[in-house]
Design an enzyme around this catalytic site. Sequence first.
Site, PDB file in Angstrom:
ATOM      1  N   ALA A  77      -9.362   3.378  -0.050  1.00 55.15           N
ATOM      2  CA  ALA A  77      -9.370   5.078   0.338  1.00 55.15           C
ATOM      3  C   ALA A  77     -10.119   5.446  -0.003  1.00 55.15           C
ATOM      4  CB  ALA A  77      -8.161   5.371   0.751  1.00 55.15           C
ATOM      5  N   GLN A  78     -11.307   6.314   0.191  1.00 51.45           N
ATOM      6  CA  GLN A  78     -11.997   7.432  -0.339  1.00 51.45           C
ATOM      7  C   GLN A  78     -11.541   8.833  -0.185  1.00 51.45           C
ATOM      8  OE1 GLN A  78     -16.059   6.023  -0.027  1.00 51.45           O
ATOM      9  NE2 GLN A  78     -15.652   3.717  -0.608  1.00 51.45           N
TER      10      GLN A  78
ATOM     11  N   ALA B 203       2.176   3.112   1.825  1.00 53.93           N
ATOM     12  CA  ALA B 203       3.308   2.806   3.248  1.00 53.93           C
ATOM     13  C   ALA B 203       4.288   2.225   1.805  1.00 53.93           C
ATOM     14  CB  ALA B 203       3.052   2.739   4.144  1.00 53.93           C
TER      15      ALA B 203
ATOM     16  N   GLU C   4      -0.390   1.548   9.029  1.00 50.25           N
ATOM     17  CA  GLU C   4      -1.393   0.624   9.246  1.00 50.25           C
ATOM     18  C   GLU C   4      -0.552  -0.721  10.143  1.00 50.25           C
ATOM     19  OE1 GLU C   4      -4.991  -0.416   8.758  1.00 50.25           O
ATOM     20  OE2 GLU C   4      -5.656  -0.845  10.274  1.00 50.25           O
TER      21      GLU C   4
ATOM     22  N   GLY D 290       0.988  -1.283   0.195  1.00 49.69           N
ATOM     23  CA  GLY D 290       0.050  -0.090  -0.440  1.00 49.69           C
ATOM     24  C   GLY D 290       0.772   1.740  -0.228  1.00 49.69           C
TER      25      GLY D 290
ATOM     26  N   HIS E  65     -15.572   2.660  11.534  1.00 47.44           N
ATOM     27  CA  HIS E  65     -15.933   3.328  10.835  1.00 47.44           C
ATOM     28  C   HIS E  65     -17.084   4.034  11.449  1.00 47.44           C
ATOM     29  CE1 HIS E  65     -16.566   6.375   7.658  1.00 47.44           C
ATOM     30  NE2 HIS E  65     -15.373   6.743   7.480  1.00 47.44           N
TER      31      HIS E  65
ATOM     32  N   ARG F 159      -8.032   7.648  15.709  1.00 46.19           N
ATOM     33  CA  ARG F 159      -7.449   8.372  14.388  1.00 46.19           C
ATOM     34  C   ARG F 159      -7.805   9.196  13.648  1.00 46.19           C
ATOM     35  NH1 ARG F 159      -7.968   7.871   9.165  1.00 46.19           N
ATOM     36  NH2 ARG F 159      -8.605   6.049   9.243  1.00 46.19           N
TER      37      ARG F 159
ATOM     38  N   ARG G  21     -15.000  10.180  15.203  1.00 47.31           N
ATOM     39  CA  ARG G  21     -15.289   8.592  14.920  1.00 47.31           C
ATOM     40  C   ARG G  21     -15.843   8.279  15.921  1.00 47.31           C
ATOM     41  NH1 ARG G  21     -11.456   7.274   9.677  1.00 47.31           N
ATOM     42  NH2 ARG G  21     -12.857   8.662   8.271  1.00 47.31           N
TER      43      ARG G  21
ATOM     44  N   HIS H 182     -12.139  -0.372  11.304  1.00 50.12           N
ATOM     45  CA  HIS H 182     -11.701  -0.152  10.154  1.00 50.12           C
ATOM     46  C   HIS H 182      -9.998   0.369   9.947  1.00 50.12           C
ATOM     47  CE1 HIS H 182     -11.979   3.149   6.531  1.00 50.12           C
ATOM     48  NE2 HIS H 182     -11.706   4.188   8.144  1.00 50.12           N
TER      49      HIS H 182
ATOM     50  N   GLU I 116     -12.919  16.717   7.198  1.00 53.89           N
ATOM     51  CA  GLU I 116     -13.809  15.521   7.631  1.00 53.89           C
ATOM     52  C   GLU I 116     -14.309  15.836   9.630  1.00 53.89           C
ATOM     53  OE1 GLU I 116     -13.104  11.342   5.728  1.00 53.89           O
ATOM     54  OE2 GLU I 116     -11.573  12.766   5.335  1.00 53.89           O
TER      55      GLU I 116
ATOM     56  N   LEU J 123      -3.411   7.555   5.104  1.00 53.36           N
ATOM     57  CA  LEU J 123      -2.553   7.769   3.811  1.00 53.36           C
ATOM     58  C   LEU J 123      -1.572   8.928   3.709  1.00 53.36           C
ATOM     59  CD1 LEU J 123      -4.993   8.527   0.711  1.00 53.36           C
ATOM     60  CD2 LEU J 123      -4.065   5.825   1.858  1.00 53.36           C
TER      61      LEU J 123
HETATM   62  C1  SIN Z   1     -13.166   8.302   4.626  1.00 50.99           C
HETATM   63  O1  SIN Z   1     -13.017   8.433   3.846  1.00 50.99           O
HETATM   64  O2  SIN Z   1     -14.260   8.292   5.885  1.00 50.99           O
HETATM   65  C2  SIN Z   1     -11.793   7.191   5.471  1.00 50.99           C
HETATM   66  C3  SIN Z   1     -11.307   7.699   5.684  1.00 50.99           C
HETATM   67  C4  SIN Z   1     -10.097   7.629   6.788  1.00 50.99           C
HETATM   68  O3  SIN Z   1     -11.076   6.441   7.044  1.00 50.99           O
HETATM   69  O4  SIN Z   1      -9.318   9.068   7.322  1.00 50.99           O
END
Ligand code: SIN
Length: 524
Positions: A51-52, A19, A379, A17, A248, A390, A294, A355, A120, A396
């Site tokens: 990852a979105q 990392a 991770e 990934g 998540h 986190r 979160r 998550h 976010e 990322l």
């Molecule tokens: C998300 O898009 O909600 C995930 C991003 C993350 O876990 O930092």
Amino acid sequence: MTKDTPLKTDVLVIGCGIAGASAALEAAKRGLHVTVITQATAPEESNTFYAQGGIVSLGPDDDPELLRADIIKTGDGISNPEAVDILVRESKPLVDSILIDELKVPFTRGDGSKLDFAQEGGHSRRRILHVRDTTGRTIEERFIEALRRQPNVVLMADHTAVDLLTVPHHSRDPIAYYHEPRCIGAYVLDNGARTVKRIFAAQTILATGGCGSIYLHTSNPRGTIGAGYAMAYGAGARIVNMEYIQFHPTTLFHRDADSFLISETVRGEGARLKTRDGRTFMQDYSERKDLAPRDVVTRAIYEEMINTNSDYVLLDLASYAKIDIRKRFPNIYRTCRRFGIDITREPIPVVPAAHYSCGGVLADGWGRTSLAGLYAVGEVSCTGLHGANRLASTSLLEGLVWGTRAGRDIAARFEGGVPFKASDIHEWYYPAREEAIDPALINQDWLTIRTTMWNYAGIVRTTKRLERALADLEYLLHRIEKFYREAAMDVKLVGLKHGIRVALMITHAALANPVSLGAHFRVD
Ligand code: SIN
């Protein structure tokens, strides 16, 4: 079984990934020979790929001090200040130089082609760069292309690390016991041939990602079973904070959707959580409402689901969005549409899912672990950056920062090849009579692990639940280890052996820590 032909490399990277890929790229650019292995058939397949949301940089009205404060507050005050300093200092320069200038990642731009920064939970500013809602996939594809262009990088897909090679543990030489323990590579399974070879490396980098898939519901791909934690533990490296498993808040609730992630950036664009009868509820739990960290949002959903006797809650973007939903979230739109939900018109049924692991293999500011010759990045590592929880879109970034730093550190300190002779190190032991594996047994064992972790070591934990988990998992461990010693080598079996160990590590850590903090929530 025939003898293996051992491979030698300067740097062995396990996992690819962001990392692992950034560590490999950096070490290769500095002239080292790098071997990257991944258990997936396509090297792009990784947590990063899914990852979105995006990657934290600094927004136009931002300040590094604000980012520092947001990380520490979300981590519930136990983040490692040195790690936070490194991230805050290096985030923007590395995002700019590696992702934007070198890899040409096409981050989404808004008016006048200025970079678009998303929002976010837990962030006090809009500071998240994204490629619409497929940020991880785009970054990962660019990294793999870059690695393929490097002549001194060997990419081995369909290869699974089974164990780290360590001296004195795997050595035939009795004198080795008088020296400091050291990692010198790994035993690696060729998934297709089902044989195990030794890959010797002067330095080994664990970049195996997390362990979401030991839970029944997870946003992670199914291969994410925590192999790196299990191998590092077996090799004697220090592991910390495993109780802090982040859930998540929002994955798609649908029988066939396999917990597809609904990015937190959806709430960043105004979406609100509601009970099934349409009542918003986050205002009752946090002054930051739907953009609370979160852990807070996850527990609020958990409580509302219990109070309303429901299997899910709703995430309503359609009623609140001021953006073009299909353009901003094309992947989420398309996927939900496949399951019969039009997110431009109706709310999305969502549930929390495992998550991210905030703990892991203890690593310093360069990714060095407590075991000589072993680095851990991304991770699988615990730099202490995330504390007990986190902050969104820092994963990322942590992978990029620590991967790059590990690659640089290894190159700067490189002293030559592997300091051991292959003939001194045991080949893989195959049982004399190998039993074929029975997939029904493996599936049942996984179901037990996943339901046990979900019900007893999940979002809300009690002593009774954790003790029950420990007893059930320990019993299962004996059975799996016996089975493993007698069976033919197989990638599924290796995963199961690693998975049960990780489940036990989390359960032990959760039981030993009576204090609720961040993602670890005890109610007794
Ligand atoms: C998300 O898009 O909600 C995930 C991003 C993350 O876990 O930092």
